[in-house]
Write an enzyme that holds these catalytic residues in place. Sequence first.
Site: not given
Length: 307
Positions: A191, A255, A284
Amino acid sequence: MAQYWSGINLSRPRPAGPAPAMNGLSLTELCCLFCCPPCPSRIAGKLAFLPPEATYSLMADETGDKHNIILTERADWLYTDKEKEAMEAFYTRTSKGNRIACMYIKCCPNAKYTVLFSHGNAVDLGQMSSFYLGLGSRINCNVFSYDYSGYGDGTGRPSEKNLYADIEAAWLALHSRYGVPPESVILYGQSIGTVPTVDLASRHEFGGVVLHSPLMSGMRVAFKTQRTWFFDAFPNIDKAPKIKSPVLVIHGTEDEVIDFSHGLAIHAKCPRAVEPLWVEGAGHNDIEVHGQYLERLKKFVSDDLPN
């Protein structure tokens, strides 16, 4: 409730990536977005960084060089005290003058590779420590990680420029302290952690790179723009073509924080991209619970990288 799979702690107190678009922006900030170009980079920074309350502290030993890591209950440590002995922690200084904590976990005595892991935005080393030990032991790699400025037991504040200085300091510490050469390092960014990972990988060649739920740029996440503006933050998409190492991109097709299209675009831009892992139905924060996650990482280490 925290999720656990094969001894790996998968709990995330908050999303590990930038917050959803427009979250918390004031009318003034929205006006600045269109009237004063330098502001969006600061706005993207506010959207991206969510440092948690520290879940650990470091206690120096008699030499003052090494430290024992003291975990709080919020760290959710899953292993025995003996297994915790595989962890070594210390401080290092960045080029920006901030003190950051680093952690080296010797998971495998004969590991060919060491994973330099840049974690998501809402966790620190204490919360990630169980995950690192479980991950490294399963893919036969040692793990080295660090906290960003303003995270955990460190000083300073999180920012884009500090991210780049943080990972540079971490890499230099890994290389100088443990003698690990670049060809034996796998950079792993998750991320927001893909931002420093892509930056370092675009400037130095390593054994391999893993980009887990990567973002194209801050503005593309926050405002879904289709180009890189000169004031954009976190421009991974423009740096990805400069990565000379083999790159594995991992992304969930559902996501909800960083759209799947970001992973597709980053994969297409990496010159030495290997077969990606698109996890059907994953969001996610739950990619790790899918069986193909570890299997693909094992294959990346054993088949896609030089051995």
